[in-house]
Design an enzyme around this catalytic site. Structure first.
Site, PDB file in Angstrom:
ATOM      1  N   TYR A   1      29.122  20.607  15.736  1.00 40.88           N
ATOM      2  CA  TYR A   1      29.464  19.246  15.317  1.00 40.88           C
ATOM      3  C   TYR A   1      29.007  18.245  16.389  1.00 40.88           C
ATOM      4  O   TYR A   1      28.328  17.259  16.098  1.00 40.88           O
ATOM      5  CB  TYR A   1      30.975  19.167  15.119  1.00 40.88           C
ATOM      6  CG  TYR A   1      31.499  17.842  14.619  1.00 40.88           C
ATOM      7  CD1 TYR A   1      31.180  17.369  13.353  1.00 40.88           C
ATOM      8  CD2 TYR A   1      32.363  17.081  15.407  1.00 40.88           C
ATOM      9  CE1 TYR A   1      31.700  16.167  12.884  1.00 40.88           C
ATOM     10  CE2 TYR A   1      32.892  15.884  14.944  1.00 40.88           C
ATOM     11  CZ  TYR A   1      32.552  15.436  13.679  1.00 40.88           C
ATOM     12  OH  TYR A   1      33.076  14.246  13.217  1.00 40.88           O
TER      13      TYR A   1
ATOM     14  N   GLN B   1      36.717  11.540   3.063  1.00 42.98           N
ATOM     15  CA  GLN B   1      37.880  10.896   3.685  1.00 42.98           C
ATOM     16  C   GLN B   1      37.608   9.423   3.998  1.00 42.98           C
ATOM     17  O   GLN B   1      38.429   8.560   3.697  1.00 42.98           O
ATOM     18  CB  GLN B   1      38.272  11.642   4.976  1.00 42.98           C
ATOM     19  CG  GLN B   1      39.625  11.196   5.516  1.00 42.98           C
ATOM     20  CD  GLN B   1      39.787  11.402   7.020  1.00 42.98           C
ATOM     21  OE1 GLN B   1      38.834  11.713   7.732  1.00 42.98           O
ATOM     22  NE2 GLN B   1      40.999  11.231   7.503  1.00 42.98           N
TER      23      GLN B   1
HETATM   24  C1  AKB Z   1      37.214  16.064  13.571  1.00 43.75           C
HETATM   25  O1  AKB Z   1      38.342  16.370  13.985  1.00 43.75           O
HETATM   26  O2  AKB Z   1      36.300  16.883  13.415  1.00 43.75           O
HETATM   27  C2  AKB Z   1      36.938  14.615  13.265  1.00 43.75           C
HETATM   28  C3  AKB Z   1      36.412  13.882  14.458  1.00 43.75           C
HETATM   29  C4  AKB Z   1      37.305  13.469  15.530  1.00 43.75           C
HETATM   30  O3  AKB Z   1      35.244  13.634  14.526  1.00 43.75           O
HETATM   31  N1  AKB Z   1      38.124  13.992  12.780  1.00 43.75           N
END
Ligand code: AKB
Length: 324
Positions: A142, A12
């Site tokens: 994440y 992206q």
């Molecule tokens: C996600 O939604 O995982 C990403 C971010 C905000 O890091 N777009």
């Protein structure tokens, strides 16, 4: 002259960043990709490309040596929702992969940009105007890899002098390459539905505020930070940056100014909603403004006008191509 390697160039951010870097710099801007995600069209034709799997340190080192790379933009990552489904892979790419990049940078002398995210924050972080230096205790893989990545990148700067820099990106909105597996993806998908004349079914609840940014501002943030005078930088990994804070209703209202019949309903996705609820409502990006003159160009209304225009042009030319 700069020679740049973009790891994850077909994703992206990478798609637009690689093209912009090629417009700005005369040196090699190498599009690093993994098999199955090959560059196409302008990205393929406008410069060199190389297979660079971030989990293979040797592939990174080979590309850096071959093209005499001095700067690496490391964009390889699984986004937040996918990372919850595949946490082991998220660690392998986000942490082991970053370690590989930093080792190559240390031994071969490169600067490194690795995006961080609003995902570094968690439920105990102040929600509104979240400060630059505050609690980072995410409960998602994440977020864990992004906090770990910030710390590791700062470590390589302090311990080895590797020029590492980063920003905490909010949700990024683009009419070119789609995101995939993120919590903020709805803010892109809503524009596709509007242009296609479809009702949008929103996976994030009304009233859930998150920061967002139009992709040209995100690209300019990354490049501007890497060009910034190092003597001005009090922070490195990573700067809060934002352009707007909105919930689904606000984006929908902005689209309705152009497409009055546009409609939206809700089918909340519990995984994405829990992640969104743990993230800030809005960030304070004063440090980025003070230390490297960060300033976004697009607010919500400017972004919506351009998104609707560019997307409808693109989708109708794709439809025409399909017909002929
Ligand atoms: C996600 O939604 O995982 C990403 C971010 C905000 O890091 N777009």
């Amino acid at each position: 002259m700069k020679n740049i390697l973009v790891i994850g160039s077909t994703g992206q951010i990478g798609t637009e960043l690689t093209l912009e870097l090629r417009r700005l710099y005369t040196g090699n801007v190498v599009a690093g990709y993994i098999p199955g995600a090959e560059p196409k069209g302008e990205l393929l034709e406008s410069g060199p490309a190389a297979i660079v799997d971030i989990t293979e340190e040797r592939q990174i080192a080979d590309a850096v040596r071959r093209y005499e790379i001095d700067t690496v933009y490391n964009l390889a990552a699984l986004l937040s929702a996918t990372a919850e489904i595949k946490p082991q892979l998220a660690w392998k790419i986000g942490m082991d992969g970053l370690f590989n990049v930093l080792e190559v940078a240390r031994t071969l002398g490169c600067a490194v940009f690795t995006p961080s995210s609003i995902g570094v924050f968690g439920n105990n972080t102040p929600k509104d105007k979240t400060p630059q230096d505050t609690i980072r205790n995410p409960r998602t893989m994440y977020g864990v890899t992004k906090v770990g990545g910030e710390l590791l990148s700062d470590y390589y700067y302090i311990r080895f002098g590797v020029d590492t820099r980063s920003v905490r990106f909010p949700g990024l909105i683009s009419h070119i390459a789609p995101p995939g597996g993120g919590t903020t993806d709805y803010a892109v998908d809503i524009y596709y539905s509007a242009v296609r004349g479809e009702q949008f079914v929103c996976p994030i609840a009304a009233g859930t505020f998150m920061d967002m940014m139009y992709m040209p501002d995100a690209i300019s943030a990354a490049i501007r930070l890497m060009e910034a005078d190092p003597s001005r930088l009090q922070h490195r990994n990573a700067f809060n940056v934002t352009a707007m804070s909105c919930d689904p209703e606000i984006i929908c209202a902005s689209i309705r100014k152009h497409i009055p019949g546009f409609s939206m309903s809700y089918e909340v996705d519990p995984l994405r909603q829990a992640i969104a609820d743990s993230w800030p409502n809005s960030l304070d990006d004063t440090c980025a403004r003070e230390e490297w003159d960060w300033q976004p160009s697009f607010d919500l209304e400017a972004m919506t006008s351009e998104m609707l225009l560019k997307l409808s042009q693109r989708l109708s030319s794709e439809a025409n191509n399909d017909r002929s």
